[in-house]
Design a protein around this motif. Sequence first.
Motif, PDB file in Angstrom:
ATOM      1  N   LEU A 180       3.838  -3.930   7.865  1.00  0.00           N
ATOM      2  CA  LEU A 180       2.761  -4.885   8.085  1.00  0.00           C
ATOM      3  C   LEU A 180       2.627  -5.871   6.932  1.00  0.00           C
ATOM      4  O   LEU A 180       1.864  -6.832   7.007  1.00  0.00           O
ATOM      5  N   GLY A 181       3.363  -5.633   5.839  1.00  0.00           N
ATOM      6  CA  GLY A 181       3.313  -6.564   4.720  1.00  0.00           C
ATOM      7  C   GLY A 181       2.021  -6.480   3.953  1.00  0.00           C
ATOM      8  O   GLY A 181       1.599  -7.457   3.343  1.00  0.00           O
ATOM      9  N   ARG A 182       1.378  -5.340   3.938  1.00  0.00           N
ATOM     10  CA  ARG A 182       0.074  -5.243   3.293  1.00  0.00           C
ATOM     11  C   ARG A 182       0.133  -4.529   1.954  1.00  0.00           C
ATOM     12  O   ARG A 182      -0.885  -4.248   1.343  1.00  0.00           O
ATOM     13  N   VAL A 183       1.318  -4.205   1.478  1.00  0.00           N
ATOM     14  CA  VAL A 183       1.433  -3.569   0.178  1.00  0.00           C
ATOM     15  C   VAL A 183       1.443  -4.655  -0.902  1.00  0.00           C
ATOM     16  O   VAL A 183       2.229  -5.594  -0.841  1.00  0.00           O
ATOM     17  N   THR A 184       0.566  -4.551  -1.868  1.00  0.00           N
ATOM     18  CA  THR A 184       0.520  -5.505  -2.960  1.00  0.00           C
ATOM     19  C   THR A 184       1.354  -4.962  -4.118  1.00  0.00           C
ATOM     20  O   THR A 184       1.056  -3.898  -4.654  1.00  0.00           O
ATOM     21  N   LEU A 185       2.411  -5.661  -4.450  1.00  0.00           N
ATOM     22  CA  LEU A 185       3.293  -5.209  -5.512  1.00  0.00           C
ATOM     23  C   LEU A 185       2.614  -5.379  -6.862  1.00  0.00           C
ATOM     24  O   LEU A 185       1.796  -6.275  -7.062  1.00  0.00           O
ATOM     25  N   ALA A 186       2.970  -4.517  -7.798  1.00  0.00           N
ATOM     26  CA  ALA A 186       2.417  -4.590  -9.142  1.00  0.00           C
ATOM     27  C   ALA A 186       3.343  -5.447  -9.999  1.00  0.00           C
ATOM     28  O   ALA A 186       4.475  -5.044 -10.307  1.00  0.00           O
ATOM     29  N   PHE A 187       2.890  -6.636 -10.368  1.00  0.00           N
ATOM     30  CA  PHE A 187       3.685  -7.526 -11.193  1.00  0.00           C
ATOM     31  C   PHE A 187       3.134  -7.550 -12.613  1.00  0.00           C
ATOM     32  O   PHE A 187       1.939  -7.323 -12.839  1.00  0.00           O
ATOM     33  N   GLU A 188       3.984  -7.892 -13.558  1.00  0.00           N
ATOM     34  CA  GLU A 188       3.557  -8.035 -14.941  1.00  0.00           C
ATOM     35  C   GLU A 188       2.803  -9.352 -15.115  1.00  0.00           C
ATOM     36  O   GLU A 188       2.967 -10.286 -14.335  1.00  0.00           O
ATOM     37  N   ALA A 230      -6.788 -17.586  -2.300  1.00  0.00           N
ATOM     38  CA  ALA A 230      -5.979 -16.959  -1.259  1.00  0.00           C
ATOM     39  C   ALA A 230      -6.313 -15.472  -1.192  1.00  0.00           C
ATOM     40  O   ALA A 230      -6.916 -14.919  -2.114  1.00  0.00           O
ATOM     41  N   PRO A 231      -5.949 -14.792  -0.106  1.00  0.00           N
ATOM     42  CA  PRO A 231      -6.162 -13.344  -0.021  1.00  0.00           C
ATOM     43  C   PRO A 231      -5.454 -12.629  -1.166  1.00  0.00           C
ATOM     44  O   PRO A 231      -4.539 -13.194  -1.785  1.00  0.00           O
ATOM     45  N   PRO A 232      -5.844 -11.394  -1.475  1.00  0.00           N
ATOM     46  CA  PRO A 232      -5.246 -10.650  -2.589  1.00  0.00           C
ATOM     47  C   PRO A 232      -3.723 -10.560  -2.527  1.00  0.00           C
ATOM     48  O   PRO A 232      -3.057 -10.524  -3.558  1.00  0.00           O
ATOM     49  N   ASP A 233      -3.174 -10.505  -1.325  1.00  0.00           N
ATOM     50  CA  ASP A 233      -1.723 -10.411  -1.193  1.00  0.00           C
ATOM     51  C   ASP A 233      -1.078 -11.769  -0.920  1.00  0.00           C
ATOM     52  O   ASP A 233       0.066 -11.850  -0.486  1.00  0.00           O
ATOM     53  N   GLY A 234      -1.793 -12.859  -1.209  1.00  0.00           N
ATOM     54  CA  GLY A 234      -1.266 -14.192  -0.930  1.00  0.00           C
ATOM     55  C   GLY A 234      -0.190 -14.637  -1.899  1.00  0.00           C
ATOM     56  O   GLY A 234       0.569 -15.563  -1.605  1.00  0.00           O
ATOM     57  N   CYS A 235      -0.127 -14.005  -3.064  1.00  0.00           N
ATOM     58  CA  CYS A 235       0.877 -14.362  -4.065  1.00  0.00           C
ATOM     59  C   CYS A 235       1.652 -13.103  -4.447  1.00  0.00           C
ATOM     60  O   CYS A 235       1.565 -12.610  -5.576  1.00  0.00           O
ATOM     61  N   ASN A 236       2.388 -12.585  -3.486  1.00  0.00           N
ATOM     62  CA  ASN A 236       3.079 -11.310  -3.698  1.00  0.00           C
ATOM     63  C   ASN A 236       4.597 -11.440  -3.622  1.00  0.00           C
ATOM     64  O   ASN A 236       5.298 -10.470  -3.356  1.00  0.00           O
ATOM     65  N   MET A 237       5.114 -12.664  -3.871  1.00  0.00           N
ATOM     66  CA  MET A 237       6.557 -12.858  -3.877  1.00  0.00           C
ATOM     67  C   MET A 237       7.072 -12.874  -5.311  1.00  0.00           C
ATOM     68  O   MET A 237       6.496 -13.540  -6.182  1.00  0.00           O
ATOM     69  N   ALA A 238       8.130 -12.154  -5.560  1.00  0.00           N
ATOM     70  CA  ALA A 238       8.709 -12.095  -6.901  1.00  0.00           C
ATOM     71  C   ALA A 238       9.344 -13.438  -7.265  1.00  0.00           C
ATOM     72  O   ALA A 238       9.842 -14.171  -6.406  1.00  0.00           O
ATOM     73  N   CYS A 239       9.310 -13.757  -8.547  1.00  0.00           N
ATOM     74  CA  CYS A 239       9.937 -14.990  -9.024  1.00  0.00           C
ATOM     75  C   CYS A 239      11.452 -14.909  -8.851  1.00  0.00           C
ATOM     76  O   CYS A 239      12.063 -13.866  -9.089  1.00  0.00           O
ATOM     77  N   ALA A 240      12.032 -16.023  -8.481  1.00  0.00           N
ATOM     78  CA  ALA A 240      13.490 -16.065  -8.324  1.00  0.00           C
ATOM     79  C   ALA A 240      14.189 -15.774  -9.646  1.00  0.00           C
ATOM     80  O   ALA A 240      15.280 -15.222  -9.666  1.00  0.00           O
ATOM     81  N   CYS A 291       5.508 -15.172  -8.245  1.00  0.00           N
ATOM     82  CA  CYS A 291       5.585 -16.636  -8.163  1.00  0.00           C
ATOM     83  C   CYS A 291       5.043 -17.090  -6.813  1.00  0.00           C
ATOM     84  O   CYS A 291       5.752 -17.639  -5.969  1.00  0.00           O
ATOM     85  N   GLY A 292       3.769 -16.817  -6.575  1.00  0.00           N
ATOM     86  CA  GLY A 292       3.124 -17.270  -5.356  1.00  0.00           C
ATOM     87  C   GLY A 292       3.574 -16.524  -4.122  1.00  0.00           C
ATOM     88  O   GLY A 292       4.018 -15.377  -4.181  1.00  0.00           O
ATOM     89  N   GLY A 293       3.465 -17.206  -3.001  1.00  0.00           N
ATOM     90  CA  GLY A 293       3.845 -16.616  -1.720  1.00  0.00           C
ATOM     91  C   GLY A 293       3.946 -17.709  -0.682  1.00  0.00           C
ATOM     92  O   GLY A 293       3.941 -18.902  -1.021  1.00  0.00           O
ATOM     93  N   PRO A 294       4.045 -17.366   0.605  1.00  0.00           N
ATOM     94  CA  PRO A 294       4.044 -18.374   1.662  1.00  0.00           C
ATOM     95  C   PRO A 294       2.669 -19.059   1.715  1.00  0.00           C
ATOM     96  O   PRO A 294       1.683 -18.452   2.109  1.00  0.00           O
ATOM     97  N   TRP A 295       2.604 -20.289   1.240  1.00  0.00           N
ATOM     98  CA  TRP A 295       1.367 -21.068   1.150  1.00  0.00           C
ATOM     99  C   TRP A 295       0.351 -20.429   0.192  1.00  0.00           C
ATOM    100  O   TRP A 295      -0.839 -20.635   0.301  1.00  0.00           O
ATOM    101  N   GLY A 296       0.868 -19.687  -0.755  1.00  0.00           N
ATOM    102  CA  GLY A 296       0.036 -19.158  -1.833  1.00  0.00           C
ATOM    103  C   GLY A 296       0.585 -19.672  -3.152  1.00  0.00           C
ATOM    104  O   GLY A 296       1.772 -19.504  -3.450  1.00  0.00           O
ATOM    105  N   ILE A 297      -0.236 -20.345  -3.968  1.00  0.00           N
ATOM    106  CA  ILE A 297       0.245 -20.999  -5.180  1.00  0.00           C
ATOM    107  C   ILE A 297      -0.560 -20.557  -6.396  1.00  0.00           C
ATOM    108  O   ILE A 297      -1.787 -20.456  -6.347  1.00  0.00           O
ATOM    109  N   GLN A 298       0.143 -20.255  -7.472  1.00  0.00           N
ATOM    110  CA  GLN A 298      -0.480 -19.956  -8.761  1.00  0.00           C
ATOM    111  C   GLN A 298      -0.515 -21.256  -9.547  1.00  0.00           C
ATOM    112  O   GLN A 298       0.517 -21.882  -9.765  1.00  0.00           O
ATOM    113  N   VAL A 299      -1.706 -21.671 -10.008  1.00  0.00           N
ATOM    114  CA  VAL A 299      -1.874 -22.996 -10.598  1.00  0.00           C
ATOM    115  C   VAL A 299      -2.198 -22.899 -12.085  1.00  0.00           C
ATOM    116  O   VAL A 299      -3.040 -22.105 -12.505  1.00  0.00           O
TER     117      VAL A 299
END
Length: 228
Positions: A11-19, A91-101, A108-116
């Motif tokens: 379901l994509g609802r797991v929020t990864l723990a990032f540094e 954005a929702p808590p899991d809106g920026c759950n994509m790892a940086c390339a 590094c953000g997510g689909p339509w989720g941006i860290q500013v």
Amino acid sequence: MKLLLISLLVLGRVTLAFEKPFIPLNWTTLAACAVDDATRILAGDVTTVSPTNTPAECVSSCAAAGFGYAGVEFGNECHCGTGFDEALVAAPPDGCNMACAGDETLACGGPWGIQVYTFPALRPGAWTYLGCTVDTGAAPAFVDAALQEPFASTLDAVNQCLQACARGGFAFAGVEDAGNCQCSGAGVAAGAAAAAEAECDSLCPLPGDAGFEFCGGVDRLAVYKLTG
């Protein structure tokens, strides 16, 4: 338990723990995760897709190009801008759950989720507030006012104005009635009258839940000088 975990992953609802990312050049985080859209929330958005994208790399590249705002999105996107076209919406808590390339330990953000991120133009030693000054057509506050185009959003307006004036090579900046930004090379006119601080009472919103800031007033210019 194993079945539940698999279901959450599907379901994509797991929020990864990032540094926590390192942010260089004394820049600061404006939004840990904001909603972006197809029109882009950053004004003058310039997007670069980078296989080594991280918040630090993005901030550094935006700063080198003369931008005062940066954002990372969708793992490999770096966005540079001059301000905001829209108000920041969390954005929702899991809106920026994509790892940086460029570093999978960082987000590094997510689909339509941006860290500013932004360059803090009001940092000590750079801009000094000179006070509230009367500014009318008959008695302009600045000697050689260069009126900036109205910002699309008054969000973080003082910072937007100071950065716009700094980019233009001006040593003085002024914000008036929450929607007017003036720049000047010579500064305050000799005959300009000081106004009570209570008269610079127009409000502009700050990012996130930081509240509001004063942005001059009606015929009242809040004046700043570049000192560093």
